[in-house]
Design an enzyme around this catalytic site. Structure first.
Site, PDB file in Angstrom:
ATOM      1  N   SER A  68       0.815  -1.218   0.000  1.00 26.50           N
ATOM      2  CA  SER A  68       0.000   0.000   0.000  1.00 26.50           C
ATOM      3  C   SER A  68       0.845   1.263   0.000  1.00 26.50           C
ATOM      4  O   SER A  68       0.513   2.243  -0.682  1.00 26.50           O
ATOM      5  CB  SER A  68      -0.938  -0.006   1.216  1.00 26.50           C
ATOM      6  OG  SER A  68      -1.830  -1.092   1.140  1.00 26.50           O
ATOM      7  N   HIS A 129       7.504  -4.543   5.114  1.00 29.13           N
ATOM      8  CA  HIS A 129       7.882  -3.651   6.216  1.00 29.13           C
ATOM      9  C   HIS A 129       9.362  -3.772   6.564  1.00 29.13           C
ATOM     10  O   HIS A 129       9.930  -2.879   7.197  1.00 29.13           O
ATOM     11  CB  HIS A 129       7.046  -3.968   7.457  1.00 29.13           C
ATOM     12  CG  HIS A 129       5.612  -3.620   7.315  1.00 29.13           C
ATOM     13  ND1 HIS A 129       5.102  -2.403   7.690  1.00 29.13           N
ATOM     14  CD2 HIS A 129       4.574  -4.326   6.815  1.00 29.13           C
ATOM     15  CE1 HIS A 129       3.803  -2.377   7.434  1.00 29.13           C
ATOM     16  NE2 HIS A 129       3.462  -3.531   6.909  1.00 29.13           N
ATOM     17  N   ARG A 191       3.367  -9.439  15.086  1.00 34.53           N
ATOM     18  CA  ARG A 191       3.177  -8.069  14.605  1.00 34.53           C
ATOM     19  C   ARG A 191       1.810  -7.514  14.997  1.00 34.53           C
ATOM     20  O   ARG A 191       1.619  -6.299  15.028  1.00 34.53           O
ATOM     21  CB  ARG A 191       3.357  -8.011  13.085  1.00 34.53           C
ATOM     22  CG  ARG A 191       2.428  -8.901  12.306  1.00 34.53           C
ATOM     23  CD  ARG A 191       2.654  -8.812  10.802  1.00 34.53           C
ATOM     24  NE  ARG A 191       2.103  -7.576  10.252  1.00 34.53           N
ATOM     25  CZ  ARG A 191       2.280  -7.187   8.994  1.00 34.53           C
ATOM     26  NH1 ARG A 191       3.015  -7.925   8.175  1.00 34.53           N
ATOM     27  NH2 ARG A 191       1.731  -6.081   8.548  1.00 34.53           N
ATOM     28  N   ARG A 197      -1.168   0.001  14.076  1.00 33.05           N
ATOM     29  CA  ARG A 197      -1.131   1.384  13.587  1.00 33.05           C
ATOM     30  C   ARG A 197      -2.467   2.096  13.791  1.00 33.05           C
ATOM     31  O   ARG A 197      -2.661   3.208  13.333  1.00 33.05           O
ATOM     32  CB  ARG A 197      -0.773   1.405  12.100  1.00 33.05           C
ATOM     33  CG  ARG A 197      -1.824   0.816  11.197  1.00 33.05           C
ATOM     34  CD  ARG A 197      -1.435   0.916   9.736  1.00 33.05           C
ATOM     35  NE  ARG A 197      -2.426   0.215   8.919  1.00 33.05           N
ATOM     36  CZ  ARG A 197      -2.195  -0.231   7.696  1.00 33.05           C
ATOM     37  NH1 ARG A 197      -1.006  -0.063   7.151  1.00 33.05           N
ATOM     38  NH2 ARG A 197      -3.145  -0.840   7.007  1.00 33.05           N
ATOM     39  N   ARG A 270       3.628   1.199  10.500  1.00 33.72           N
ATOM     40  CA  ARG A 270       3.432   0.248  11.596  1.00 33.72           C
ATOM     41  C   ARG A 270       4.597   0.239  12.590  1.00 33.72           C
ATOM     42  O   ARG A 270       4.616  -0.591  13.495  1.00 33.72           O
ATOM     43  CB  ARG A 270       3.182  -1.159  11.036  1.00 33.72           C
ATOM     44  CG  ARG A 270       1.831  -1.298  10.351  1.00 33.72           C
ATOM     45  CD  ARG A 270       1.492  -2.742  10.055  1.00 33.72           C
ATOM     46  NE  ARG A 270       0.183  -2.887   9.435  1.00 33.72           N
ATOM     47  CZ  ARG A 270      -0.969  -2.961  10.091  1.00 33.72           C
ATOM     48  NH1 ARG A 270      -0.983  -2.878  11.414  1.00 33.72           N
ATOM     49  NH2 ARG A 270      -2.110  -3.111   9.444  1.00 33.72           N
ATOM     50  N   ASP A 408      -8.033  -5.485   1.051  1.00 30.47           N
ATOM     51  CA  ASP A 408      -6.712  -5.762   1.613  1.00 30.47           C
ATOM     52  C   ASP A 408      -6.795  -6.210   3.063  1.00 30.47           C
ATOM     53  O   ASP A 408      -6.237  -7.238   3.441  1.00 30.47           O
ATOM     54  CB  ASP A 408      -5.834  -4.519   1.506  1.00 30.47           C
ATOM     55  CG  ASP A 408      -4.378  -4.818   1.861  1.00 30.47           C
ATOM     56  OD1 ASP A 408      -3.859  -5.844   1.377  1.00 30.47           O
ATOM     57  OD2 ASP A 408      -3.771  -4.046   2.617  1.00 30.47           O
ATOM     58  N   HIS A 412      -6.138 -10.009   4.288  1.00 31.57           N
ATOM     59  CA  HIS A 412      -5.007 -10.389   5.138  1.00 31.57           C
ATOM     60  C   HIS A 412      -5.391 -11.402   6.216  1.00 31.57           C
ATOM     61  O   HIS A 412      -4.513 -12.061   6.773  1.00 31.57           O
ATOM     62  CB  HIS A 412      -4.416  -9.151   5.815  1.00 31.57           C
ATOM     63  CG  HIS A 412      -3.418  -8.415   4.970  1.00 31.57           C
ATOM     64  ND1 HIS A 412      -2.341  -9.033   4.379  1.00 31.57           N
ATOM     65  CD2 HIS A 412      -3.322  -7.098   4.638  1.00 31.57           C
ATOM     66  CE1 HIS A 412      -1.631  -8.138   3.712  1.00 31.57           C
ATOM     67  NE2 HIS A 412      -2.208  -6.964   3.842  1.00 31.57           N
TER      68      HIS A 412
END
Length: 519
Positions: A68, A129, A191, A197, A270, A408, A412
């Site tokens: 993204s 990331h 994570r 976030r 993030r 998205d 996920h």
């Protein structure tokens, strides 16, 4: 192609369907399996083409799936932008990484004080990331700098990688530590906790307390043992509970006064919350029981202007992005998205510009507070559409950019049924938006930043597919009679195409091309 010279419709709406890729495969394709009368009509009756959204087309290595951040940067930038992943890998290959001033200065401080170096980062080959080879390069650099205590606090992925795939990365870095004899993995955490976030600070607090106090739900002798323990509890990599790695007669390894911290995520969104918890003097999101006084805190890239840390790889500056170019010409624009993708239609679309440009308004629709979005696949799409329809009818803006997060974010989760439901919600929303636009003489470009929802199962791993894909993405024009060129385009062609439809020449900084001709 020449500038469109007729009266230009208003508003122009750029609709970004996040994670909406194109694939001929129909099995485990939530987009193809969904009931989508609006999208079906658009593909039948309106001009459309396909765009590359991965690899070199978006400044990434060959074969690297898009994401993204990269997608929005190229959509708004109108040019190829070398990505941090590529820049940092190139620096490792050339040897420049091992001479990086920010890293060397921090490591020298730790060595002079005989303090520990704590490496935070997503230990993953995903490349979205972070990438595990870059963490390995820092371990190598710290070893050669003579650091005696090197501790990796490994955040586990399972989202941009298969859900249970962390073991290989853990074994590789563990072998490296054993070869050097001066470091180890000190903790594990998914994570889900360490990289929130969406201001779910209770998750960030668990990560912070693990790092600063050793507060852990589980303890294990080795990282592999800790991972297997998580799997036994029914958790995949993303959801591994705080786990401290140490011998039974030892205390957990924590970040202490005088230590050095290096955060090895190169993607900012993030990494911010956990970084704020360490560095923000006025932090109030949760009560920090311990706040270590660090010798240095280094971030691999710049996370935010109000984060005062040394930065190993400062950002490249982009000028005359779509937003800046329109602002300079007095056009009014709106960016609207729910929380999960708000940074993408603002910060990333503007080329890393934090503050709005003149004439740019921003509207944030809160994302629902659920543990995972398969529990609420509609997310906040309907609320956002309600606002968007109202704004279109008020006719206040020349350009509106909106992002639908559902394909998205639900994709996920790996839940195929929920993702199919998410696509159907988006289809209903598109119908309402297009109806509103046509009632006022407006137009739309509909595209995506990368693929995801079109592949929900991985036959190779026999696991749900939770990562992005490298598939092409659509570009649909809803407006005047027009024809797209025959060649496949790329995301950096979106802004030049949009400007053409608005009757504007593209700025010289934009190297992307216009893909459409008005008849």
């Amino acid at each position: 192609m020449t500038q469109a010279d007729n009266q230009n419709p208003k508003p122009m709406v750029l609709i970004i369907l996040d994670g909406f890729g194109e694939s001929d495969e129909t099995t485990h394709n939530a987009i193809k399996e969904a009931n989508t009368p609006t999208l079906d009509k658009l593909f039948r009756h309106y001009p459309h083409t396909l765009l590359e959204a991965s690899g070199r087309a978006v400044g990434l290595p060959d074969g690297q799936m898009g994401n993204s951040e990269v997608g929005h940067l190229h959509i708004g930038g109108g040019r190829k932008v070398p990505q941090d992943l590529t820049r940092i890998d190139a620096a490792i290959a050339s040897g420049e990484f091992y001479e990086n001033p920010a890293l060397i200065e921090a490591l020298e401080k730790a060595k002079a004080l005989n303090k520990a170096v704590h490496i935070l980062g997503l230990l993953s080959p995903g490349g979205v990331h972070s990438r595990d080879n870059q963490i390995a390069a820092l371990v190598e650099l710290a070893h050669h700098c003579g650091i005696k205590k090197i501790y990796l606090h490994a955040i586990l992925d399972g989202r941009d990688t298969p859900p249970k795939s962390a073991l290989l990365s853990i074994e590789k870095i563990t072998d490296q530590f054993h070869a050097y004899g001066n470091g180890k993995i000190a903790s594990l955490i998914g994570r889900y906790y360490a990289m929130d976030r969406d201001k779910r600070w209770d998750r960030t607090e668990k990560a912070y307390d693990l790092l600063t106090q050793g507060t852990a739900q589980f303890h294990a002798l080795t990282a592999k043992e800790g991972l297997m323990l998580a799997y036994e509890q029914g958790n995949t990599d993303e959801f591994v509970s705080p786990t401290s790695i140490h011998r039974h007669n030892e205390t957990p390894i924590t970040i202490e006064d005088g230590d050095v911290v290096v955060f090895m995520n190169f993607r900012a969104d993030r990494a911010r919350q956990l970084t704020y918890a360490f560095l923000d003097d006025h932090f109030t999101a949760f009560n920090r029981q311990v706040r270590p006084k660090l010798s240095a805190f280094v971030t691999l890239t710049a996370y935010a202007k109000d984060i005062h840390a040394a930065v190993a790889f400062p950002p490249l500056e982009l000028h005359n992005t779509l937003g800046e170019y329109l602002s300079a010409r007095g056009y009014r624009q709106l960016r609207i998205a729910e929380t999960e993708k708000y940074a993408h239609v603002t910060y990333f679309l503007n080329g890393g510009q934090e503050a709005p440009f003149n004439g740019e308004d921003r509207l944030l629709i809160p994302s629902p507070k659920v543990a995972t979005y398969d529990l609420q696949p509609e997310m906040s799409a309907v609320e956002m559409t309600n606002k968007l329809v109202e704004i279109i009818q008020n006719d206040d803006y020349d350009l509106i950019v909106c992002n639908f997060a559902n394909p998205d974010m639900v994709g996920h989760t790996g839940d195929e049924t929920a993702t199919r439901e998410a696509i159907q919600v988006i289809d209903d929303c598109l119908k309402r938006i297009i109806t509103a636009l046509q009632s006022v003489g407006g137009e739309a470009l509909i595209t995506a930043d990368h693929g995801n929802a079109e592949k929900m199962f991985d036959e190779k791993t026999n696991q749900p597919h939770t990562a992005h894909t490298s598939n092409l993405v659509p570009l649909i024009y809803v407006g005047r009679e027009a024809q797209f060129c025959k060649e496949v385009g790329a995301l950096d062609d979106v802004a030049p195409t949009l400007l053409y439809l608005m009757g504007l020449e593209k700025p010289r900084e934009m190297t992307g091309r216009n893909l459409i001709t008005l008849k």
